[in-house]
Structure formats: C-alpha cells, structure tokens
Scaffold this motif. Sequence first.
Motif, PDB file in Angstrom:
ATOM      1  N   ARG A 305       0.821  -1.208   0.000  1.00 39.82           N
ATOM      2  CA  ARG A 305       0.000   0.000   0.000  1.00 39.82           C
ATOM      3  C   ARG A 305       0.859   1.263   0.000  1.00 39.82           C
ATOM      4  NH1 ARG A 305      -5.230  -1.353   0.513  1.00 39.82           N
ATOM      5  NH2 ARG A 305      -5.638  -3.498   1.175  1.00 39.82           N
ATOM      6  N   GLU A 306       1.985   1.225   0.703  1.00 41.17           N
ATOM      7  CA  GLU A 306       2.874   2.389   0.727  1.00 41.17           C
ATOM      8  C   GLU A 306       3.489   2.644  -0.649  1.00 41.17           C
ATOM      9  OE1 GLU A 306       5.592   1.398   3.822  1.00 41.17           O
ATOM     10  OE2 GLU A 306       4.090   1.639   5.415  1.00 41.17           O
ATOM     11  N   LEU A 307       3.891   1.572  -1.334  1.00 43.31           N
ATOM     12  CA  LEU A 307       4.459   1.760  -2.674  1.00 43.31           C
ATOM     13  C   LEU A 307       3.383   2.249  -3.644  1.00 43.31           C
ATOM     14  CD1 LEU A 307       6.858   1.628  -4.548  1.00 43.31           C
ATOM     15  CD2 LEU A 307       6.413  -0.815  -4.890  1.00 43.31           C
ATOM     16  N   ALA A 308       2.164   1.740  -3.509  1.00 40.59           N
ATOM     17  CA  ALA A 308       1.071   2.216  -4.356  1.00 40.59           C
ATOM     18  C   ALA A 308       0.806   3.700  -4.128  1.00 40.59           C
ATOM     19  CB  ALA A 308      -0.200   1.408  -4.068  1.00 40.59           C
ATOM     20  N   ASP A 309       0.817   4.130  -2.857  1.00 38.73           N
ATOM     21  CA  ASP A 309       0.593   5.546  -2.556  1.00 38.73           C
ATOM     22  C   ASP A 309       1.675   6.409  -3.188  1.00 38.73           C
ATOM     23  OD1 ASP A 309      -1.721   5.080  -1.127  1.00 38.73           O
ATOM     24  OD2 ASP A 309      -0.713   5.026   0.827  1.00 38.73           O
ATOM     25  N   LEU A 310       2.922   5.949  -3.146  1.00 37.25           N
ATOM     26  CA  LEU A 310       4.011   6.683  -3.788  1.00 37.25           C
ATOM     27  C   LEU A 310       3.749   6.823  -5.287  1.00 37.25           C
ATOM     28  CD1 LEU A 310       6.881   7.909  -3.981  1.00 37.25           C
ATOM     29  CD2 LEU A 310       7.747   5.561  -4.169  1.00 37.25           C
ATOM     30  N   MET A 311       3.345   5.740  -5.924  1.00 35.16           N
ATOM     31  CA  MET A 311       3.107   5.767  -7.366  1.00 35.16           C
ATOM     32  C   MET A 311       1.896   6.625  -7.715  1.00 35.16           C
ATOM     33  SD  MET A 311       4.064   1.769  -8.185  1.00 35.16           S
ATOM     34  CE  MET A 311       4.417   1.942  -9.947  1.00 35.16           C
ATOM     35  N   LEU A 312       0.892   6.632  -6.846  1.00 39.40           N
ATOM     36  CA  LEU A 312      -0.255   7.503  -7.070  1.00 39.40           C
ATOM     37  C   LEU A 312       0.149   8.969  -6.988  1.00 39.40           C
ATOM     38  CD1 LEU A 312      -2.998   5.568  -5.077  1.00 39.40           C
ATOM     39  CD2 LEU A 312      -2.954   5.952  -7.553  1.00 39.40           C
ATOM     40  N   ARG A 313       1.018   9.297  -6.033  1.00 39.24           N
ATOM     41  CA  ARG A 313       1.493  10.682  -5.928  1.00 39.24           C
ATOM     42  C   ARG A 313       2.284  11.097  -7.161  1.00 39.24           C
ATOM     43  NH1 ARG A 313       2.497   8.998  -0.532  1.00 39.24           N
ATOM     44  NH2 ARG A 313       4.736   8.752  -0.931  1.00 39.24           N
ATOM     45  N   GLU A 314       2.885  10.118  -7.831  1.00 40.98           N
ATOM     46  CA  GLU A 314       3.678  10.406  -9.029  1.00 40.98           C
ATOM     47  C   GLU A 314       2.861  10.333 -10.316  1.00 40.98           C
ATOM     48  OE1 GLU A 314       7.119   7.899  -8.962  1.00 40.98           O
ATOM     49  OE2 GLU A 314       7.986   8.907  -7.217  1.00 40.98           O
ATOM     50  N   GLY A 315       1.538  10.180 -10.179  1.00 43.24           N
ATOM     51  CA  GLY A 315       0.680  10.252 -11.353  1.00 43.24           C
ATOM     52  C   GLY A 315       0.256   8.933 -11.951  1.00 43.24           C
ATOM     53  N   ALA A 316       0.342   7.848 -11.181  1.00 42.19           N
ATOM     54  CA  ALA A 316       0.006   6.532 -11.733  1.00 42.19           C
ATOM     55  C   ALA A 316      -1.434   6.437 -12.194  1.00 42.19           C
ATOM     56  CB  ALA A 316       0.312   5.459 -10.694  1.00 42.19           C
ATOM     57  N   ALA A 317      -2.347   7.040 -11.437  1.00 38.90           N
ATOM     58  CA  ALA A 317      -3.780   6.921 -11.788  1.00 38.90           C
ATOM     59  C   ALA A 317      -4.059   7.555 -13.138  1.00 38.90           C
ATOM     60  CB  ALA A 317      -4.637   7.558 -10.698  1.00 38.90           C
ATOM     61  N   ASP A 318      -3.522   8.751 -13.355  1.00 41.51           N
ATOM     62  CA  ASP A 318      -3.741   9.418 -14.646  1.00 41.51           C
ATOM     63  C   ASP A 318      -3.056   8.669 -15.780  1.00 41.51           C
ATOM     64  OD1 ASP A 318      -5.250  11.413 -13.471  1.00 41.51           O
ATOM     65  OD2 ASP A 318      -3.539  12.780 -13.207  1.00 41.51           O
ATOM     66  N   LEU A 319      -1.869   8.150 -15.515  1.00 38.32           N
ATOM     67  CA  LEU A 319      -1.119   7.442 -16.562  1.00 38.32           C
ATOM     68  C   LEU A 319      -1.859   6.215 -17.039  1.00 38.32           C
ATOM     69  CD1 LEU A 319       1.559   7.212 -18.184  1.00 38.32           C
ATOM     70  CD2 LEU A 319       2.419   5.780 -16.302  1.00 38.32           C
ATOM     71  N   ALA A 320      -2.357   5.436 -16.097  1.00 41.70           N
ATOM     72  CA  ALA A 320      -2.986   4.157 -16.446  1.00 41.70           C
ATOM     73  C   ALA A 320      -4.494   4.257 -16.645  1.00 41.70           C
ATOM     74  CB  ALA A 320      -2.684   3.126 -15.358  1.00 41.70           C
ATOM     75  N   GLY A 321      -5.069   5.429 -16.356  1.00 39.08           N
ATOM     76  CA  GLY A 321      -6.515   5.570 -16.475  1.00 39.08           C
ATOM     77  C   GLY A 321      -7.268   4.811 -15.412  1.00 39.08           C
ATOM     78  N   LEU A 322      -6.695   4.760 -14.202  1.00 41.69           N
ATOM     79  CA  LEU A 322      -7.322   4.006 -13.103  1.00 41.69           C
ATOM     80  C   LEU A 322      -8.509   4.780 -12.518  1.00 41.69           C
ATOM     81  CD1 LEU A 322      -4.063   2.813 -11.327  1.00 41.69           C
ATOM     82  CD2 LEU A 322      -5.524   1.488 -12.851  1.00 41.69           C
TER      83      LEU A 322
END
Length: 322
Positions: A305-322
């Motif tokens: 969950r901590e690594l996911a939060d880091l990736m979300l802060r770096e724009g993962a949701a927008d990148l992948a369309g999550l």
Amino acid sequence: MSEFTVGTRGSALATTQTGHVAEALSGLTGQEHRTVLVKTEGDVTSGSLAQLGGTGVFAAALRVALLEGRCDLAVHSLKDLPTKQPEGLVVAAIPPRVDVRDALCARDGLFLAELPEGATVGTGSPRRAAQLRYARPDLQIVDIRGNVGTRLGRVKGSPDQADDGGVGRVAQGDLDAVVLAAAGLERLGLHAHITEYLDPADVLPAPGQGALAVECRPETARTGELAEALRELDDLPTRLAVTSERALLAQLEGGCAAPIGALARVEADQLLLDAVVAAPDGTDVIRRSASTRELTVGGADALGRELADLMLREGAADLAGL
C-alpha cells in the motif's frame, strides 16, 4: 476413510492445478478427495454473483459453490482472484509459487527482440500489451481470448491445438507470437512452445502470477486433519510476496484489466517489491521499488500500500486511467 471435495472449472489448466493441490492434501491427510466440476455459466444466479461484490465470473462460480456447501475447497489462479475477499470465505493456503514470468511463444523460435518490425503479438492482458508496446513500439498487439490451446494455435506454424476446454478449434496461424503465463504452460506440459521467458526486468508479471490460492469456508480451515494439511501446504515466503503485490493492486484500485505489474520476493531478512504502472498505449511507465524488514502478513500488506501511494502521488492513476 473420510473424503474431501475440491471444486474446479473444466479447463485443462484448472483441472491440472486443482489435481496437484488435491493430491498434495490427500498425501498430507491420508484422505481421499473428489473433484467437483463447477460450471461457469447457468448454475450461478445473478443474485448470488451480486452478493459476492461483482467478482469475475470464474472466481464467483467457485465461491458460490463453496458458500452453498457443494465443495469443501476451491483452487484459484491467484492472479485472477479479485483482491476483495468475500465474507464467509478465507484463503487457507497459498502453496509454493512456481515460475512467475511471462512467456513468449513465437514462430520460428524467435525471441522478442528478433520479431520483425510490425510483427503481430497476441495477448488478452492489458498489462502485457502495455509493457510489450513500451519495449517494442513497432509491434502490433492483437487482443485474443480463449484457453491455452486456442491461443497457442494462433501462432504461425503451430500444430493444431485443441481448445483446452475440450471443444472447438479456432483459425490457426494468424499471429507471429502470443504471450502467456509460463506457469500455466509448464503445468500443462506445454513448455516446448516457449521461445523466450520474458525477464521481469523488462515485463513485470501480474500480481500473484505463478501462485495458487486454496479457498474454503472458515470452519474448514479451523480444526481437523484437513485444516492442519492446509496450514502445512501454505508457504510463508509466497504468502508474504503475493500479499504485498495484491495490496499494491488493491490500493491502486486496479483489477486484472489494469496495466499494473508487481513482483515481490523474500531475500535474506527483507521483502522486496517491484511494481510498474503503464500507459495502456505503452508510451510511458512508472516503475518503482520498495522493501521492508517486517516479514509478517501485516508488514507485507503495508509495503504494497505504501508503494502504491508513492506511485499515485507520481501520477500513476492518470497514466494508467485508473
């Protein structure tokens, strides 16, 4: 002698995986086992599926069979199991993981780097498609469906492959390659079709890939010979690894259709987790790693969950369309 029942889907891969687990549990308990074929259509009402929270039809059908008492255990490919655990069921055992990698099955024994420009590669996985496009933007990725035999039959020059559900054939030889999970091919004795095992450094597998999950009702896992056998079958390093991978997937709010890869492993006194989130068109990826020395299920969950939060802060949701 007492007997336990194990639910399975009808495909060759599902029955093979179920058979391995059932034989292992019979060996540990001295009990006979009986497999129960669970149909994925027709025997599951929409109401039952809704109660399970919209899980995929294959997992849901087996879960309904468990909840209704039609079998004692069900065996799933963990990568296909939704991250949300339904009430009334537990994952009692995760056996030792086998090969985690994706496998390229290509014509003429070709490797990924050797495929000609514009080659056609089949996969039904957005995760694989995105990472393949990132590695080789020139490739034509073709969305394919069907069981293992059907997919292998799509490769040019491949001998006819009966669909591993036991019925039907498809048009043969229209693709240069397909990508499948190495674990499934090896379990079916089809490893000769593999021309290259894809390095996780280039293509990260799906969370939970290569692992199986044995699910049952809580009382089955609580006491008795079968419960003891399930505890013995459970492999802690595998459970820690897949717990962190699936926690990351859950925190990213992604499912099996999301372009998300993750792979964890226990090394010495650490749990190491690598993860990737990709743009569906393969134009960009976010790839990050993290580790923890807390080798518990709770520690593994927190790591993911901590690594996911880091990736979300770096724009993962927008990148992948999550």
